[in-house]
Design a protein around this motif. Structure first.
Motif, PDB file in Angstrom:
ATOM      1  N   UNK A 198      -0.738   6.703   0.780  1.00 56.40           N
ATOM      2  CA  UNK A 198      -0.405   5.250   0.528  1.00 56.40           C
ATOM      3  C   UNK A 198       0.430   5.004  -0.792  1.00 56.40           C
ATOM      4  N   UNK A 199       0.992   3.807  -0.958  1.00 61.72           N
ATOM      5  CA  UNK A 199       1.513   3.376  -2.200  1.00 61.72           C
ATOM      6  C   UNK A 199       2.780   4.239  -2.708  1.00 61.72           C
ATOM      7  N   UNK A 200       3.175   4.610  -1.567  1.00 60.43           N
ATOM      8  CA  UNK A 200       4.425   5.645  -1.915  1.00 60.43           C
ATOM      9  C   UNK A 200       4.145   6.766  -2.698  1.00 60.43           C
ATOM     10  N   UNK A 201       2.877   7.173  -2.488  1.00 62.88           N
ATOM     11  CA  UNK A 201       2.378   8.260  -3.257  1.00 62.88           C
ATOM     12  C   UNK A 201       2.317   8.356  -4.678  1.00 62.88           C
ATOM     13  N   UNK A 202       2.191   7.040  -5.290  1.00 62.97           N
ATOM     14  CA  UNK A 202       2.215   6.880  -6.645  1.00 62.97           C
ATOM     15  C   UNK A 202       0.758   6.995  -7.232  1.00 62.97           C
ATOM     16  N   UNK A 282      -7.701   6.517  -5.778  1.00 64.36           N
ATOM     17  CA  UNK A 282      -6.328   6.922  -5.551  1.00 64.36           C
ATOM     18  C   UNK A 282      -5.684   6.405  -4.333  1.00 64.36           C
ATOM     19  N   UNK A 283      -4.529   7.083  -4.186  1.00 59.99           N
ATOM     20  CA  UNK A 283      -3.588   6.578  -2.750  1.00 59.99           C
ATOM     21  C   UNK A 283      -3.755   7.422  -1.782  1.00 59.99           C
ATOM     22  N   UNK A 284      -4.411   8.648  -1.563  1.00 59.65           N
ATOM     23  CA  UNK A 284      -4.637   9.720  -0.633  1.00 59.65           C
ATOM     24  C   UNK A 284      -5.496   8.946   0.476  1.00 59.65           C
TER      25      UNK A 284
END
Length: 368
Positions: A198-202, A282-284
């Motif tokens: 998610x979040x463009x992997x940022x 995080x974004x995972x």
């Protein structure tokens, strides 16, 4: 605890090691975020922050540590630079091991390699820390119990995922205290996970996030989810596992506020998934499927296509419950939680990347 044979690699000399130096190696895997994270009652009835991780083998951290006798114990050089938590863990482990052997502590040189994306909530710092502690202990010829490693990890980074206890049964683990609140059963229910970023992997700066705040109503909610997860494990109920993961992820949005969360859950429902899970730091994220109904491969492909159309990058496919009858071919999936990565080849190829490839070209997933 007395000294025993090293856990991984015996003392040896290398081209980089001077006379009398000893070199140790340690490895630790990562995870794929959490199935459940919140506040729960411990054995004394005290509210305690805890989590249940979604284990995943494959990516990991490997540490090589060279003792430098005669140097101060806080003289630890680290490559790559900037791994401050791993350095702190090395200093703590050096003192711990020296004390067990009634020896003078010394410094050394730590080299970390691995392939865990940083800042996505996959336990990259904990993996570094645990690999480091194991490498230092290996260099000393000392075996440290998992609970000792957990205590050192919490002291080094303030909180720790239960990676020092993997592979093993699913645990409700108090990450800020380094102890297990409950072993939930023998294994998570069977599930195939389509991972995504998610979040463009940022990367997510967890220190910038608001501190978790829980009230009595939250405690009741999380204790209910704990009972649900306990039942899911005991019954092998994949659908109930998915409900717990989705509920926990939804509660976590109060802190993380992923804009893609409604889209992720909508795609999961449309693809026939049992739920979703999202790392709470995080974004995972992952879309969870029951592997037993027919048509799994088609559902996975459809889900991956729908995620890409919405700008969410699929990353990997793995399973919580490998078996000879698994619908995922052994040639087509990443290593799974029952495989002990510490016994396989160490990940020595490169330094850990800052994040996944999040370009908008079609992601190549393992064939399913």
């Amino acid at each position: 605890m007395t000294a025993t044979a090293p856990r991984t690699t015996t003392r040896r000399s290398t081209s980089d090691a001077g006379p009398g130096d000893a070199v140790g190696t340690g490895h630790a895997a990562c995870h794929h975020g959490e199935i459940l994270q919140g506040v729960f009652l411990d054995e004394r009835g005290r509210p305690c922050q805890a989590l249940v991780t979604l284990p995943m083998n494959g990516p990991g951290s490997t540490a090589h540590f060279t003792l430098r006798p005669g140097t101060p114990p806080d003289d630890v050089r680290v490559t790559p630079a900037g791994r401050t938590k791993a350095r702190a863990a090395a200093v703590l482990a050096l003192r711990e091991c020296a004390a067990r052997l009634s020896a003078a502590p010394c410094g050394g040189v730590l080299t970390l390699t691995g392939d865990i994306p940083v800042g996505l909530g996959m336990g990259s710092s904990t993996s570094d820390v645990i690999a480091t502690v194991r490498a230092v202990a290996d260099a000393w010829g000392v075996r440290l119990a998992p609970r000792t490693i957990a205590g050192l990890a919490v002291r080094a980074e303030g909180a720790s995922d239960p990676l020092m206890l993997a592979p093993g049964p699913p645990l409700l683990f108090a990450q800020r205290e380094g102890r297990t609140l409950e072993a939930l059963g023998p294994a998570l229910p069977p599930a195939v996970v389509l991972g995504c970023a998610l979040g463009g992997g940022a990367p997510v700066d967890t220190l910038a996030l608001p501190a978790p705040a829980y009230d009595a109503r939250d405690l009741d909610t999380y204790e209910h989810l704990r009972r649900m997860l306990r039942r899911a494990v005991s019954d092998g109920d994949s659908a109930l596992l998915g409900r717990v993961g989705t509920a926990s992820a939804r509660l976590g949005q109060r802190r993380l506020t992923h804009g893609e969360f409604p889209v992720l859950t909508r795609i999961a429902d449309r693809a026939g998934a049992v739920g979703v899970q999202i790392a709470h730091s995080g974004n995972v994220a992952g879309v969870l499927f029951d592997p037993r109904p027919p048509g799994l491969n088609a559902r996975l492909r459809r889900c991956a296509r729908d995620l890409e159309r919405e700008g969410i990058t699929p990353t990997r496919v793995f399973t919580t419950h490998p078996s000879p009858n698994s619908p995922i071919s052994p040639k087509s999936h990443h290593p799974t939680p029952s495989e002990d990565s510490s016994r396989g080849r160490a990940h020595l190829g490169s330094h850990r990347p800052a994040g996944p490839d999040t370009s908008r070209r079609r992601t190549r997933l393992p064939a399913v």
